[in-house]
Design a protein around this motif. Structure first.
Motif, PDB file in Angstrom:
ATOM      1  N   ALA A 126      10.490  42.244  -8.169  1.00  0.00           N
ATOM      2  CA  ALA A 126      10.196  41.225  -7.153  1.00  0.00           C
ATOM      3  C   ALA A 126       9.093  40.289  -7.630  1.00  0.00           C
ATOM      4  O   ALA A 126       9.198  39.060  -7.483  1.00  0.00           O
ATOM      5  CB  ALA A 126       9.806  41.899  -5.837  1.00  0.00           C
ATOM      6  N   PRO A 172      15.123  34.020  -6.313  1.00  0.00           N
ATOM      7  CA  PRO A 172      15.478  35.126  -5.418  1.00  0.00           C
ATOM      8  C   PRO A 172      16.815  35.745  -5.827  1.00  0.00           C
ATOM      9  O   PRO A 172      17.760  35.027  -6.147  1.00  0.00           O
ATOM     10  CB  PRO A 172      15.569  34.469  -4.038  1.00  0.00           C
ATOM     11  N   HIS A 221      10.565  41.846  -0.072  1.00  0.00           N
ATOM     12  CA  HIS A 221      10.367  40.474  -0.550  1.00  0.00           C
ATOM     13  C   HIS A 221      11.609  39.602  -0.371  1.00  0.00           C
ATOM     14  O   HIS A 221      11.497  38.388  -0.201  1.00  0.00           O
ATOM     15  CB  HIS A 221       9.966  40.491  -2.028  1.00  0.00           C
ATOM     16  N   PHE A 222      12.772  40.219  -0.461  1.00  0.00           N
ATOM     17  CA  PHE A 222      14.020  39.448  -0.414  1.00  0.00           C
ATOM     18  C   PHE A 222      14.999  40.114   0.552  1.00  0.00           C
ATOM     19  O   PHE A 222      15.931  40.801   0.128  1.00  0.00           O
ATOM     20  CB  PHE A 222      14.633  39.365  -1.815  1.00  0.00           C
ATOM     21  N   ASN A 242      17.461  39.172   2.082  1.00  0.00           N
ATOM     22  CA  ASN A 242      18.877  38.809   1.985  1.00  0.00           C
ATOM     23  C   ASN A 242      19.560  39.346   0.731  1.00  0.00           C
ATOM     24  O   ASN A 242      20.758  39.150   0.541  1.00  0.00           O
ATOM     25  CB  ASN A 242      19.040  37.283   2.012  1.00  0.00           C
ATOM     26  N   ALA A 243      18.804  39.996  -0.155  1.00  0.00           N
ATOM     27  CA  ALA A 243      19.408  40.520  -1.382  1.00  0.00           C
ATOM     28  C   ALA A 243      20.367  41.665  -1.051  1.00  0.00           C
ATOM     29  O   ALA A 243      20.123  42.457  -0.143  1.00  0.00           O
ATOM     30  CB  ALA A 243      18.316  41.023  -2.328  1.00  0.00           C
TER      31      ALA A 243
END
Lengths: 344, 344
Positions: free
Chosen positions: B184, B193, B217-218, B220-221
């Protein structure tokens, strides 16, 4: 086609380069800007196993992770980027045992230029195939009977193409110098000034460029070339103060390190900045390749491992020191690699 | 020595862990601080050859470059660091097919604790030797006839030593989560991203820790486990919503990925954060190991290459996407490696 030595000189490409001034630190910085969009920014790697074994703080510069699997892409891309737009369609010609071949071919592919590479027929199969894979035309020659420089010059002359020398060129040297620049940046960030930096040497371009960048940031660092035993033209030349050929007649498993004599420009740089040279035998190089497999998990080709081999063989006095070893490439045939790791 | 299941539970080590809450992102951050002086901060690597082949922007997390040659050092060091000073002299016991063994042995060596590792007699020779090399006592067992957990518990019980489970423990998971945290950090610095992050899965600790950090941190990953064909307990469990064992009876070349069922804590995490799982066949894994040799110049062990194998085999829809593939380890015997790269 008969071309006299004077005619060849008049063609200008190589001779002109030899008469050019060595690159400066500013040239290396400029090369870094040219390379930024295309090259991999490799990061220093450390290995507790290697530190423990040597008693030193060792940093490895892993240039097998570079585009094309060796540092050679750096110099090639910097050089090709300098060719004026009007001359690009005629393409480039290079002679190389393999890594410079791939570097030039890949750089030409990115810059949309045709490339012809003159390679020895006994170059590792993987290097020939990979060079073709980057879209280059490969012309093979007999290493013992034919003059690759003449073949390359003839092709360049017929096509109006630009000859890309493997090492003795200011832009090639400046490109390779980005290896040293990145090493310096990483060490500055770590607050770890190097006592010793060693790179493999064949024509001396990697060492010359690296030396310019390292000495700019760390004037007290000691620089040392590493060569295969017998193929020690840099050690001899640095020792004597004049360019000396090596006296080897056979082969070494370090197929990438068989240049017969240091370049004129590269030696002009190295003579000023490099302290001396060490060598490693083929079995020591094989041991280093196997060590890199087993302990570092990095694929290093024999020629790329010669500085590591010298370190592991105790050729450097490193205990308690901060040391940078450049692993310059990883293009090795599977059969040879399999043999080396099973022996090691 | 007869120990009933209830008695074993009363000994507390593993069962207590299973009843503990999964780690949080703060636990992963705390693990990163614990690991900072001891672990290698591995950096994402990119490969133009891989990007070209997949049509994606691929980043590789090279955990073969981690201390001990796999990510397992992270969880082990974080766990051992949490053992109170008064309990350290009695040492640690672990059972492992190899990478956890080395992680625990190396962590114990650094922290000056005795370590006993219960390993299958058919574990790769290099993994057994390396475990001994870190100063651990190695106890071998028969993978088909003996219960390694019972052997380990008996030893721990006799010695008052701390049992270090391979994956189903909040501190182990938090330690492995530093893999995701570093990914990340690197991607945030690049402004890239990720669309997809895939890790190999055996007990699920690497994926659980990585998922916690990546999703923080992400959000939507998409996260996907990768397993050897047949040994697809994570894919089955994620699909059904309950922990399912795999149905494989034989072996796979992915010796590191043979856990029979996801952990309780790891699955509690993965069920929430991980979208699903893919598999790769042994030949596909072999091809990926050879690809990593030829194109990436990284030594990856079969189990460490299964997510890369799934990528190369087209199991993920990645065209135009930003993808992270964790290469989780590089501890492979030279003979097997030689065979795989010569076939591939």
């Amino acid at each position: 086609m008969i071309v006299s030595r004077l005619d060849r000189a008049a063609q200008g490409t190589i001779q002109a380069a030899m008469n050019e001034a060595p690159p400066t630190f500013a040239d290396v910085e400029a090369a870094a800007r040219v390379l930024a969009p295309a090259a991999i920014r490799t990061r220093l790697i450390s290995s507790p196993a290697l530190d423990e074994r040597t008693g030193a703080r060792v940093f490895l510069k892993p240039e097998m992770l570079q585009r094309t699997g060796s540092f050679k892409f750096r110099g090639a891309f910097n050089k090709l980027s300098s060719i004026p737009t009007g001359q690009r369609a005629a393409g480039v010609v290079a002679f190389s045992s393999g890594n410079h071949a791939q570097g030039v071919a890949a750089a030409a592919q990115i810059l949309n230029m045709p490339a012809t590479i003159v390679m020895p027929a006994d170059a590792p199969l993987s290097k020939r195939e990979r060079t073709r894979g980057y879209g280059a035309e490969v012309v093979l020659y007999d290493r013992d009977k034919e003059d690759r420089e003449q073949i390359a010059r003839d092709i360049a002359s017929r096509r109006g193409a630009t000859l890309v020398p493997p090492f003795d060129d200011p832009r090639i040297i400046a490109g390779q110098g980005t290896v040293g620049l990145e090493i310096a940046e990483d060490l500055l960030a770590l607050g770890a000034p190097p006592d010793l930096v060693s790179t493999p040497a064949s024509g001396g371009g990697l060492m010359a460029g690296t030396a310019i960048a390292i000495k700019h940031h760390f004037p007290n660092a000691t620089l040392m070339t590493a060569e295969p035993e017998g193929f020690d033209d840099h050690a001899r030349s640095l020792n004597s103060g004049t360019r000396q050929p090596h006296h080897a007649e056979g082969r070494t498993i370090c197929d990438a390190l068989m240049a017969s004599i240091p370049g004129e420009i590269t030696f002009a740089v190295n003579q000023k900045l490099v302290a001396g040279g060490v060598t490693a035998t083929d079995p020591e190089v094989g041991t280093a390749v196997a060590f890199a497999f087993r302990e570092l998990k990095l694929v290093v080709e024999p020629g790329g491992a010669v500085a590591l081999a010298a370190l592991l063989a105790g050729r450097f006095d490193v205990r308690g020191k901060t040391v940078v070893i450049v692993l310059s490439g990883g293009n090795v045939d599977a059969d040879l690699y399999a043999r080396l790791i099973q022996q090691g």
